[in-house]
Scaffold this active site. Structure first.
Site, PDB file in Angstrom:
ATOM      1  N   GLU A 154       0.812  -1.216   0.000  1.00 48.33           N
ATOM      2  CA  GLU A 154       0.000   0.000   0.000  1.00 48.33           C
ATOM      3  C   GLU A 154       0.853   1.278   0.000  1.00 48.33           C
ATOM      4  O   GLU A 154       0.826   2.081   0.938  1.00 48.33           O
ATOM      5  CB  GLU A 154      -0.950   0.000   1.199  1.00 48.33           C
ATOM      6  N   GLU A 310      -6.664  -7.541  -0.832  1.00 48.54           N
ATOM      7  CA  GLU A 310      -7.156  -7.491   0.536  1.00 48.54           C
ATOM      8  C   GLU A 310      -8.577  -6.945   0.571  1.00 48.54           C
ATOM      9  O   GLU A 310      -8.899  -5.995  -0.137  1.00 48.54           O
ATOM     10  CB  GLU A 310      -6.302  -6.563   1.423  1.00 48.54           C
TER      11      GLU A 310
END
Length: 684
Positions: A154, A310
């Site tokens: 991320e 995710e």
């Protein structure tokens, strides 16, 4: 050479999640893999936060535990997405290289003890990250468990902009490369204003905390620079891996939730696009936000299948109020991503953590264990995913595109705009949700992209529009396309300078108007908009708020007018024929319901057909070479029937002959022989 853009484990949908076995004793690993098999897990990501374990001291590696883990997973038929652990440097790194720490805009130095990244401009960090990535790739390039590589985690979250000494120096060099001369920099930044002109490169810095508002062009360039530095870190690790390994390489985006990354630029650097998505608990229509993120991810992937790296089985832990998912919601969320192009459905994380900041984050195997509702739903979803293997590789087509330009968003959300209530995120969501409620599958596109395949292009927030992008939109409309533009658009160029000719000048001939003045409304003020006679049938009046504009028409016809407010009696919505196409302009903020009659008329111009679906039901079609797959999801509280072409419902194996019964909260996936227009039926 194998196609690195394809999901690399053959004809099946990936199912699994982040696996962090370093948090557990070795005997737990054996229990984990047995339960993974029971749940249908065939894919896990490992090593994301394991730098301190892999390299306990600088230059000293410990791979024994990872050797054991990869062998164990491979022995149970579970494919591995092997991560570089560079999102969380170990304590020894910061002790040895304190200057690599991130500095905030107000000068605060961020210390060790959380997750996140060191300064992306730190040479020490880059070197250490490349070394550990290279060491991993050298050792595991040929391990049969490893089917792909996962760089970092991320990017831009939680650390985006950095104001450290290293960052300031790198920013200065980035500017020298971009502008070459100080004269060019001064011109681009408009430094004659407020006496900000630079006479020496060493005097140029980052837009740190200032007594008043920082130079907006400088702030915009710093946002570009930040994205560049983060992406350079990814590229350095990617290239280190590629020296040893041939598997696909990715990094997990956060699509519309991470404002520091320009996804169009990043997409060129990954082999497969992957995304993380978490519901916003405060959003009562979070399933629409999910669809937006999934459509954006698919669009960034160029329409190819992508990976949901995710999401959550239930509540997360980092929002003010972490609302748990209700029974069946996890499956709807998962299959919603699948409907919109995901070939992998994965979660954070496999087993819930007992310690640390995320111990209240849900997991596939929750604290309550295998007797829990979540575990039962995880097993059921694994079974359903295995029954949908034939969807792997199929794609989604859309007739409508919604413009998405991160640089414009960076610019629009800077300080001192006409109204703090005019935010890009709100308008993007409003127009997207109108399309969603109308059952219209939507792509996202950059304003400079080839738009010729779309019947309709919507520009909800194009505050910054370059001359090149404006020319692209002009060609699109002249060639027969339909363009819908929202207010506060085409205002500035790439340097945040107002376009010569005034507000909206680059689209002046396309829209048939010019904006003379912005007319923001006070907080809480509501105005009324009325349609011109015969234009939109019996649409009547609708409410508007936030802003109006003083429009000077230059050929556009009036579709609706303001009844009150500072622009009372003036045009609110216009339509203009240009070349072979049509351009619409909405000069005020209409909510999702008020946009409905506007979009009905725009669809008619564009030749876009709306499916007749019950409220809160979505149907998205994935097209394969031999069959089409209609994924129908009922987010409502009532059973409905949806009209579909004849086919087979893959989750149950039952035949569908025209009318599909869809219970409240239910999901169905119908294989048909050819794509047909979807029709709805409100009867239960």
């Amino acid at each position: 050479m194998a196609d690195r853009s394809a999901w690399p484990t053959g004809r099946r949908i990936g199912y699994g999640g982040d696996y962090n076995p370093e948090q557990w004793p070795r005997e737990t690993w054996d229990e984990d893999v047995a339960l993974m098999r029971e749940a249908g897990v065939n894919f896990v990501s490992v090593g994301i936060f394991s730098w301190a374990l892999l390299e306990p001291r600088e230059g000293e590696y410990n791979f024994a535990w990872l050797d054991d883990l990869l062998d164990l997973l491979h022995g149970h038929g579970i494919a591995v997405d092997l991560a570089t652990p560079t999102a969380s440097p170990p304590a020894w790194f910061f002790a040895a290289y304190p200057d690599a720490r991130v500095v905030t805009r107000d000068g605060t130095i961020l210390g060790f003890g959380s997750r996140g990244m060191a300064s992306p401009s730190s040479s020490a960090y880059r070197a250490a990250a490349v070394r550990v990535a290279s060491a991993l790739a050298s050792r595991y390039a040929d391990h049969p468990a490893v089917v792909m590589w996962h760089v970092h985690n991320e990017y831009g979250a939680p650390v985006g902009q950095d104001y450290s000494e290293a960052a300031v120096g790198a920013f200065r060099e980035w500017l020298r490369d971009r502008y070459r001369t100080l004269d060019a920099l001064n011109d681009a930044w408009g430094t004659a204003f407020w006496g900000q002109s630079y006479g020496d490169w060493e005097h140029v810095g980052a837009p740190a905390a200032t007594p008043s508002v920082a130079n907006p062009a400088q702030s915009l360039d710093f946002a570009r620079f930040t994205d560049h530095q983060l992406r350079a870190c990814y590229i350095a690790e990617r290239d280190a891996i590629r020296e040893h390994a041939q598997q696909p390489i990715t990094t997990n985006f956060m699509a519309n939730e991470c404002p520091t990354t320009d996804l169009w630029a990043w997409a060129h650097e990954v082999d497969i696009v992957s995304n993380d998505h978490y519901l916003t608990a405060a959003d009562e229509r979070g399933h629409v936000g999910l669809s937006l993120a999934a459509d954006l991810t698919r669009s960034v992937a160029g329409g190819r299948p992508w990976i949901l790296m995710e999401h959550s089985t239930s509540a997360v832990n980092w929002q003010p109020r972490n609302v748990a998912k209700r029974p069946g919601e996890m499956a709807r969320n998962s299959l919603g991503h699948l409907a919109r192009g995901a070939d992998v459905i994965a979660f954070f994380q496999w087993r819930a953590s007992r310690r640390g900041a995320e111990k209240f984050h849900s997991a596939m195997l929750p604290h309550a264990g295998t007797g829990s509702r979540i575990w039962r739903e995880v097993r059921e979803l694994g079974r359903d995913v295995s029954n949908l293997a034939e969807l792997q590789g199929s794609t989604v087509a859309a007739e409508v595109a919604l413009l998405w330009d991160t640089e414009s968003f960076w610019a629009q959300d800077l300080e001192w705009r006409p109204s703090v209530d005019v935010r890009h995120r709100e308008r993007v969501r409003a127009y997207y949700e109108r399309l969603w409620r109308d059952g219209v599958t939507t792509d996202f596109a950059h304003p400079s992209a080839d738009l010729s395949r779309y019947r309709l292009v919507v520009a909800p927030a194009s505050y910054l529009l370059t001359s090149e992008s404006a020319e692209n939109l002009r060609r699109y409309v002249a060639g027969g396309g339909t363009l819908l533009v929202s207010f506060f658009s085409a205002v500035v160029d790439e340097h945040d300078a107002v376009h010569p000719g005034g507000f909206g000048a680059p689209l002046r001939d396309v829209l048939g108007l010019l904006v003379h003045e912005f007319l923001p409304l006070r907080s809480g003020t509501e105005t009324r908009v009325a349609w011109a006679d015969g234009v939109l049938g019996d649409a009547g009046e609708v409410a508007a708020d936030t802003s109006q504009e003083d429009l000077a028409l230059e050929g556009a016809e009036v579709v609706a007018s303001h009844l009150d407010g500072p622009a009372a009696g003036s045009p609110a919505i216009t339509r203009h024929a240009f070349g072979g196409g049509t351009a619409w302009y909405v000069s005020t903020r209409l909510d999702i319901d008020a946009l409905a009659p506007v979009l009905r008329a725009v669809y008619q111009d564009a030749g876009v057909r709306r499916p007749d679906l019950p409220d809160d039901v979505e149907v998205v079609v994935r097209n394969g070479p031999e069959a089409d797959y209609h994924v129908a999801i009922n987010h409502g509280e009532h059973d409905v029937k949806v009209q579909l072409a004849d086919g087979v419902e893959l989750l149950s194996g039952e035949r569908v002959t025209g009318r599909l019964g869809l219970p409240a909260g239910g999901v169905a996936v119908v294989r048909t022989s050819a794509e047909r227009r979807v029709r709805g039926d409100h009867r239960a």
